[in-house]
Design an enzyme around this catalytic site. Structure first.
Site, PDB file in Angstrom:
ATOM      1  CE  LYS A  71     114.896  82.114 -68.908  1.00 47.97           C
ATOM      2  NZ  LYS A  71     113.673  81.816 -68.169  1.00 47.97           N
ATOM      3  CB  SER A  75     111.079  84.965 -68.423  1.00 47.68           C
ATOM      4  OG  SER A  75     111.754  83.782 -68.083  1.00 47.68           O
ATOM      5  CE  LYS A 113     107.235  85.657 -71.199  1.00 45.79           C
ATOM      6  NZ  LYS A 113     108.033  85.447 -69.964  1.00 45.79           N
TER       7      LYS A 113
END
Length: 297
Positions: A170, A94, A238
């Site tokens: 995503k 990601s 994150k």
């Protein structure tokens, strides 16, 4: 066709395991050699980045952040410098679309294909082999990946568009999932404060319009006080940081997600980063001075 897999963490290990169990000619690498040995017991072979680069037609990575991804590809003795032209790199990490496009451009100059292909489904989906794979890149590379690897650990794979599209998808996914978990946590805290059993509230509403996969996965964790990580707050922090930075770069206001970021920051201060993101409930519990848990009959 020989496949390399780099990164055997909470997601990578079960994904690589599916490939090994399917009989794929697989070479794996991770800083944790115990994880490599576990894959070797399933039929994979451990290897260095150089060995993976030289021998593999497809190299898969799923790593903690973009800096590590780029180092594994392009750092000293990185895997990409050993790969032959016409081979393919697929990154399941990601990261931001900017990071993915940078990797695509550099690898293309080397004659190597690249797909950004982050996944959704969490550890449970990785173990089940039912991940949703969102992909950016060239169609020919996608078709090869779909045939050779995605089918072994994904229930769906969709080519969204050009390089970076998978990473953007995503991030959109993470906006929805993380805000959904946070709102669920707020609702169960509200119910508890008002005197209702949060377990029974969950059972009552799960079949209605409020029901979702997030609710099915996270409500039981909240009421059972099960915060052993399937997806850590650290990883999702994150991702939400990447959302915030991307949104600022394109002048897209994201007020709900900005507030979620502050929820994560608060939990970071309180030492909860390694909890499952069901632990968002701890933030709301602190505000309301209650604990969300099953009530005794």
């Amino acid at each position: 066709m020989k496949v390399g897999f780099i990164g055997l963490g909470i997601m990578g290990k079960p994904m690589a395991s599916h490939l090994a169990k399917a009989g794929v000619d697989l070479m794996v690498a991770d800083l944790n050699q115990d994880l490599v040995k576990e894959l070797e017991l399933l039929g994979a072979k451990g290897g260095t980045y150089e060995e993976i680069g030289k021998s593999c037609d497809i190299v898969l990575t799923i790593l903690p952040n973009a800096s590590i991804v780029k180092d594994v590809y392009f750092g000293e003795n990185g895997v990409a410098q050993h790969m032959k032209k016409g081979s393919l790199v697929i990154d399941h990490s990601s990261v931001t679309a900017t990071d993915s496009r940078e990797c695509y451009d550099k690898l293309k100059e080397m004659g190597i294909g690249f797909l950004d292909a982050p996944v959704s489904g969490g550890q449970e989906g990785a173990v089940r082999g039912s991940l949703a794979i969102m992909v950016g890149g060239d169609e020919a590379d996608f078709r090869l990946a779909e045939k050779e690897v995605f089918c072994h650990y994904g229930s769906s794979a969709l080519l969204i568009g050009g390089s970076g599209s998978g990473s953007i998808t995503k991030l959109a996914n993470q906006i929805i999932v993380n805000n959904n978990i946070a709102v669920l946590a707020e609702a169960l805290t509200f119910a508890t404060k008002a005197g209702a059993d949060p377990e029974k509230v969950f059972q009552a509403i799960r079949g209605g319009l409020a029901g979702s996969q997030v609710m099915e996965d996270k409500a039981p964790r909240m009421v059972n006080r099960d915060f052993v990580a399937g997806g850590t707050i650290k990883v999702n922090h994150k991702d939400i940081t990447n959302v915030i930075n991307t949104a600022h770069a394109i002048d897209c206001p994201i007020p709900f997600t900005a507030q979620l970021y502050e929820v994560q920051q608060t939990l970071k201060v309180h030492g909860c980063l390694n909890d499952d993101h069901a632990a968002y409930v701890k933030y709301f519990e602190k505000l309301a001075d209650v604990t969300v848990k099953k009530m005794e009959d």
